[in-house]
Structure formats: C-alpha cells, structure tokens
Design an enzyme around this catalytic site. Sequence first.
Site, short mmCIF file in Angstrom:
data_model
loop_
_atom_site.label_atom_id
_atom_site.label_comp_id
_atom_site.label_asym_id
_atom_site.label_seq_id
_atom_site.Cartn_x
_atom_site.Cartn_y
_atom_site.Cartn_z
N LYS A 209 0.82 -1.21 0.00
CA LYS A 209 0.00 0.00 0.00
C LYS A 209 0.85 1.26 0.00
O LYS A 209 0.48 2.26 -0.59
CB LYS A 209 -0.97 0.00 1.19
N LYS B 287 -3.25 -11.25 -6.96
CA LYS B 287 -4.48 -11.72 -6.31
C LYS B 287 -5.68 -10.89 -6.76
O LYS B 287 -5.52 -9.72 -7.13
CB LYS B 287 -4.31 -11.73 -4.77
N LYS C 130 -10.09 -5.36 -5.86
CA LYS C 130 -10.89 -4.33 -6.53
C LYS C 130 -10.03 -3.41 -7.39
O LYS C 130 -10.53 -2.76 -8.29
CB LYS C 130 -11.67 -3.51 -5.50
P1 TYM Z 1 -9.39 -7.29 3.57
O1 TYM Z 1 -10.48 -6.34 3.87
O2 TYM Z 1 -8.37 -6.91 2.56
O3 TYM Z 1 -9.98 -8.70 3.09
C1 TYM Z 1 -11.01 -9.32 3.81
C2 TYM Z 1 -10.89 -10.83 3.75
O4 TYM Z 1 -10.93 -11.30 2.41
C3 TYM Z 1 -9.77 -12.11 2.16
N1 TYM Z 1 -9.34 -11.88 0.77
C4 TYM Z 1 -9.07 -12.88 -0.07
N2 TYM Z 1 -9.11 -14.21 0.07
C5 TYM Z 1 -8.78 -14.96 -1.01
N3 TYM Z 1 -8.44 -14.43 -2.21
C6 TYM Z 1 -8.39 -13.09 -2.40
N4 TYM Z 1 -8.06 -12.59 -3.59
C7 TYM Z 1 -8.71 -12.25 -1.30
N5 TYM Z 1 -8.77 -10.90 -1.14
C8 TYM Z 1 -9.17 -10.70 0.15
C9 TYM Z 1 -8.72 -11.61 3.16
O5 TYM Z 1 -7.74 -12.57 3.41
C10 TYM Z 1 -9.57 -11.32 4.36
O6 TYM Z 1 -9.83 -12.49 5.11
N6 TYM Z 1 -6.69 -6.52 7.62
C11 TYM Z 1 -7.85 -7.17 7.09
C12 TYM Z 1 -9.16 -6.73 7.74
C13 TYM Z 1 -9.17 -6.87 9.22
C14 TYM Z 1 -9.25 -8.09 9.94
C15 TYM Z 1 -9.23 -7.70 11.32
C16 TYM Z 1 -9.36 -9.43 9.58
C17 TYM Z 1 -9.07 -5.85 10.10
N7 TYM Z 1 -9.13 -6.34 11.39
C18 TYM Z 1 -9.29 -8.68 12.33
C19 TYM Z 1 -9.42 -10.39 10.60
C20 TYM Z 1 -9.39 -10.00 11.96
C21 TYM Z 1 -7.91 -6.86 5.61
O7 TYM Z 1 -7.38 -5.88 5.14
O8 TYM Z 1 -8.69 -7.73 4.91
#
Ligand code: TYM
Length: 335
Positions: free
Chosen positions: A117, A199, A202
Amino acid sequence: MENTAAKKVMLSGIQPSGDLHLGNYLGAIKNWVARTDEFDNYYFMADMHTITVRQNPADLRRRTLEQLAQYIACGLDPEKNTLFIQSHVHQHAELGWVLMCYTMFGELSRMTQFKDKSSKHKENVNGGLFTYPSLMAADILLYQPDFVPVGEDQKQHCELTRDVAQRFNSIYGDVFKVPEPYIPKAGARVMSLTGPDTKMSKSIPEGCVFLMEKPEDIMRKFKRAITDCDTENCVRFDLANKPGVANLMSIYAAVTGKSYEEIEREFEGCGYGKFKPAVGEAVVEALRPIREETERLLKDKAYLEGVYRSGAEKAEYVANKTLRKVYKKIGFVAR
Ligand code: TYM
C-alpha cells in the site's frame, strides 16, 4: 439468543474500502458461514482500517451498510453471529494504542500489506498505514477468539497478532488467548482473472468478480479469463505450470464443493472453451441468491440499524472486559 458460554470463539473482519468480491467471499465469508453453529461468532466491518487510505465519506458510509447486508445475505444469521461496525466499539481504538506500544518498528516494517500500500499511495504513507497491524491485533485480541478465519494474504497479520499476544502475556500473565488463523483449503488465494500472478482485488476490476455484479458481466469476465499458453488445452490442476487453469479450478471447487479430480474428470477432453463458461455459470448461480437477498435487505434500513446496534452492544460488553483487564495489568488507575 442461544447459550454460547461453552463454545469456542471465531472472529474476523473486512474493510469496506471497496465492494465485496469473490476473493472476500471464498477466502473469508464462506468459511464464516460454514461454521456458524459451532462457534460464538464476531464479524465486523473494519471501517477504521479503511481510512489509512483516503476515502470518500459518502461512499464509505454506503459501503459499510451494504457490507452488513451482504454478510447477512451470505448466510450470517444475526441471531447466531454478532455483526457490528468497528468504529461503534471504541475499545478497538483504545487497545490499538496499547498494543502499538508492544509492537516493534521492525515487525511493522516487514508487513507485506504495508509495503504494497505504501508503494501504491506514495503521496499518503501515513502513520496509520504503518501501525495498522496493531489495530488489527486489538480487533482480534479484544474478543479472545480461538480462530480467525481469513484468506492467505492476512496470515502474516495474524502471526504478528500471535507474537504481540505472547509478548504481552509473557510480561503480565495470561491476559490474551493466542488465536490461530483459519484458512480455507479451496479459495484461500483467489487470483485475478486477468493474470494469475496477482491476487483478485478491486484495484483490477476486469479481473475481479464483485458479489453484486450482473450475471452477464460475470460471464464476460470468465469467458475472457486468462488461461495458460500451453498447447495442452486440458483441464488439469498444475499450479506451477498452469496457474490460470488452477485458479479457475480452485474457484469452481470452492463454489461447487467438487474435488480437483472430479473436475478433471468432468472436463476431460473439453478444452478451456467449455470450462471457462462453466466456471462462470457456477459462480453466477452461487452469487444470485446473495445479490437478490442483499437488494431486499438494503430496502429495510431499520432492520439493518437494529442489527448493527445490538451487535455493537454485545461486542462492547466483551471488548470492555478485556480492555479493563489490560488497563489494570499495565497500571492504569481505574476510574
Ligand atoms: P481485507 O479487507 O483486505 O480482506 C477481507 C478478507 O478477504 C480475504 N481476501 C481474499 N481471500 C482470497 N483471495 C483473495 N483474492 C482475497 N482478497 C481478500 C482476506 O484474506 C480477508 O480475510 N486486515 C484485514 C481486515 C481486518 C481483519 C481484522 C481481519 C481488520 N481487522 C481482524 C481479521 C481479523 C484486511 O485488510 O482484509
């Protein structure tokens, strides 16, 4: 609400920084829904995390509510899952600050999400972007979960959370449960349809399938999906040599529940021309009820408001217990 005292705890969150996509669904939400009855569940909209990158306020508000409707439409029953908005539970920010003081600069510097990022948003490499994993550790540790169901890309943050929890516990005794990441077998890392080396996210909309997308758009994206430039033209799972086909196979496996062997048999002698639309159709059918139910729920603002209000109350009760304990251990005077 049933008695959940003896159940183990699951917790996870998603940032409402963009519309939910197939990666979020297969990597995370589908796994949450599958285990609903076995666990005491906490799922939230991680709105505080989104502002590490500039957001349009109206869009953020809209997407946060849409995300809640989508959680429910995907099958998260608010009676069995505590669904809430992160910024409604102020203990996240408070424990986030405390844990920042127990997370090392070197650890934060190694986080791949920060590296990604900060290179994408060079004009806004702010402190929040850097310390984000400490807030994520707080999100998790407040609820003393046993498991954190996430996609593969969040494993590093979950491991840091474990290290921070262990560091804190080694100084103050057993304050935090040390949670395990819980990563699905199929769908843990859904790749872009425009190139299986990145991966699905969006930021590349042509390679990304959104949960609310129209069936014809989903079909178009799958028909154009990049497969591999081998001459074989046969559906076979080979991640190293055929990553495009492997990605489509893992999507198909995750939405249909079929094994790779079953899929290979199903498409034996068919070639990619038949396989790609078949994956598209399976995804369209899996997403159709989710889209329709989301549209219905979004018309009922009062219902959604009731869900997030009672979710925040329940979450706050649990979060507050952990925060009080932490404050006491570190030596803050109780009010
Ligand atoms: P975030 O918002 O980027 O993504 C949310 C969830 O979706 C999964 N994910 C994917 N899984 C498989 N293939 C993909 N292409 C893909 N893109 C996204 C992510 O692994 C995630 O599970 N930091 C976290 C959000 C967060 C969080 C937390 C998660 C904040 N606090 C506490 C768990 C516990 C994040 O940016 O995910």
